[in-house]
Design a protein around this motif. Sequence first.
Motif, PDB file in Angstrom:
ATOM      1  N   GLY A  60      89.493 106.471  88.184  1.00  0.00           N
ATOM      2  CA  GLY A  60      88.075 106.705  88.407  1.00  0.00           C
ATOM      3  C   GLY A  60      87.630 108.060  87.869  1.00  0.00           C
ATOM      4  O   GLY A  60      86.551 108.182  87.276  1.00  0.00           O
ATOM      5  N   ALA A  61      88.456 109.076  88.054  1.00  0.00           N
ATOM      6  CA  ALA A  61      88.133 110.412  87.545  1.00  0.00           C
ATOM      7  C   ALA A  61      88.112 110.421  86.019  1.00  0.00           C
ATOM      8  O   ALA A  61      87.241 111.048  85.406  1.00  0.00           O
ATOM      9  CB  ALA A  61      89.141 111.439  88.075  1.00  0.00           C
ATOM     10  N   MET A  62      89.056 109.708  85.396  1.00  0.00           N
ATOM     11  CA  MET A  62      89.062 109.631  83.934  1.00  0.00           C
ATOM     12  C   MET A  62      87.811 108.918  83.432  1.00  0.00           C
ATOM     13  O   MET A  62      87.201 109.341  82.441  1.00  0.00           O
ATOM     14  CB  MET A  62      90.326 108.929  83.424  1.00  0.00           C
ATOM     15  N   LYS A  63      87.393 107.855  84.125  1.00  0.00           N
ATOM     16  CA  LYS A  63      86.173 107.137  83.728  1.00  0.00           C
ATOM     17  C   LYS A  63      84.949 108.033  83.868  1.00  0.00           C
ATOM     18  O   LYS A  63      84.055 108.009  83.020  1.00  0.00           O
ATOM     19  CB  LYS A  63      86.008 105.867  84.564  1.00  0.00           C
ATOM     20  N   SER A  68      80.831 111.008  80.663  1.00  0.00           N
ATOM     21  CA  SER A  68      80.078 112.225  80.337  1.00  0.00           C
ATOM     22  C   SER A  68      80.284 112.631  78.883  1.00  0.00           C
ATOM     23  O   SER A  68      79.391 113.191  78.258  1.00  0.00           O
ATOM     24  CB  SER A  68      80.519 113.381  81.239  1.00  0.00           C
ATOM     25  N   ALA A  69      81.478 112.346  78.356  1.00  0.00           N
ATOM     26  CA  ALA A  69      81.817 112.723  76.978  1.00  0.00           C
ATOM     27  C   ALA A  69      81.576 111.584  75.991  1.00  0.00           C
ATOM     28  O   ALA A  69      81.912 111.706  74.810  1.00  0.00           O
ATOM     29  CB  ALA A  69      83.275 113.170  76.913  1.00  0.00           C
ATOM     30  N   LYS A  70      81.034 110.470  76.480  1.00  0.00           N
ATOM     31  CA  LYS A  70      80.765 109.293  75.627  1.00  0.00           C
ATOM     32  C   LYS A  70      82.044 108.765  74.971  1.00  0.00           C
ATOM     33  O   LYS A  70      82.067 108.413  73.807  1.00  0.00           O
ATOM     34  CB  LYS A  70      79.716 109.622  74.555  1.00  0.00           C
ATOM     35  N   ILE A  71      83.125 108.732  75.774  1.00  0.00           N
ATOM     36  CA  ILE A  71      84.416 108.206  75.321  1.00  0.00           C
ATOM     37  C   ILE A  71      84.648 106.888  76.047  1.00  0.00           C
ATOM     38  O   ILE A  71      84.436 106.795  77.255  1.00  0.00           O
ATOM     39  CB  ILE A  71      85.567 109.190  75.650  1.00  0.00           C
ATOM     40  N   ALA A 109      95.357 113.498  71.442  1.00  0.00           N
ATOM     41  CA  ALA A 109      94.701 114.756  71.813  1.00  0.00           C
ATOM     42  C   ALA A 109      93.487 114.492  72.694  1.00  0.00           C
ATOM     43  O   ALA A 109      93.251 115.214  73.682  1.00  0.00           O
ATOM     44  CB  ALA A 109      94.295 115.533  70.558  1.00  0.00           C
ATOM     45  N   VAL A 110      92.725 113.467  72.369  1.00  0.00           N
ATOM     46  CA  VAL A 110      91.558 113.095  73.176  1.00  0.00           C
ATOM     47  C   VAL A 110      92.018 112.647  74.555  1.00  0.00           C
ATOM     48  O   VAL A 110      91.443 113.026  75.580  1.00  0.00           O
ATOM     49  CB  VAL A 110      90.730 111.983  72.478  1.00  0.00           C
ATOM     50  N   ALA A 111      93.083 111.839  74.588  1.00  0.00           N
ATOM     51  CA  ALA A 111      93.618 111.335  75.858  1.00  0.00           C
ATOM     52  C   ALA A 111      94.110 112.481  76.737  1.00  0.00           C
ATOM     53  O   ALA A 111      93.836 112.520  77.942  1.00  0.00           O
ATOM     54  CB  ALA A 111      94.742 110.338  75.602  1.00  0.00           C
ATOM     55  N   GLN A 112      94.822 113.435  76.153  1.00  0.00           N
ATOM     56  CA  GLN A 112      95.344 114.568  76.931  1.00  0.00           C
ATOM     57  C   GLN A 112      94.210 115.429  77.473  1.00  0.00           C
ATOM     58  O   GLN A 112      94.247 115.871  78.628  1.00  0.00           O
ATOM     59  CB  GLN A 112      96.305 115.415  76.085  1.00  0.00           C
ATOM     60  N   ASP A 113      93.187 115.654  76.675  1.00  0.00           N
ATOM     61  CA  ASP A 113      92.028 116.419  77.137  1.00  0.00           C
ATOM     62  C   ASP A 113      91.333 115.695  78.287  1.00  0.00           C
ATOM     63  O   ASP A 113      90.932 116.318  79.275  1.00  0.00           O
ATOM     64  CB  ASP A 113      91.059 116.650  75.969  1.00  0.00           C
ATOM     65  N   LEU A 114      91.209 114.391  78.171  1.00  0.00           N
ATOM     66  CA  LEU A 114      90.603 113.574  79.221  1.00  0.00           C
ATOM     67  C   LEU A 114      91.403 113.676  80.519  1.00  0.00           C
ATOM     68  O   LEU A 114      90.844 113.854  81.601  1.00  0.00           O
ATOM     69  CB  LEU A 114      90.532 112.121  78.747  1.00  0.00           C
TER      70      LEU A 114
END
Length: 139
Positions: A60-63, A68-71, A109-114
Amino acid sequence: MQVLYTANATATGGRDGRATSNDHQLDVKLTTPKELGGAGGEGSNPEQLFAAGYSACFIGAMKFVASSAKIAIPADAAVNGLVGIGPNGKGGFGITVALNVSLPGLDKAVAQDLINKAHEVCPYSNATRGNVEVTITLL
């Protein structure tokens, strides 16, 4: 803090009892694992419930962060939670948490930042921070 929702559950009988929510959506038989001196068998335990709750909350936190980041979070995103329990060396017990996060198809990299940002906003992460060793691994 403004409380938006309050879960309500009651446990009876301790580790060899039952846990139920006031709305009866949760009704779980509890059994102490053999590793903790119990009989094992059918039933769950507090560590399994914590692992399931933290895993679901972290998704839920990742979603939340992703929206917010449009990912776009992959439909098959998953979090496997492992909660360990043992003596804390101070006469009591403590827990450890490991979250293994799978975000198939998302750039690493996107996944780790998320994941890093989700760990900052997740209520379970905030509740455990400084009290419980939490390791998060991107698979």
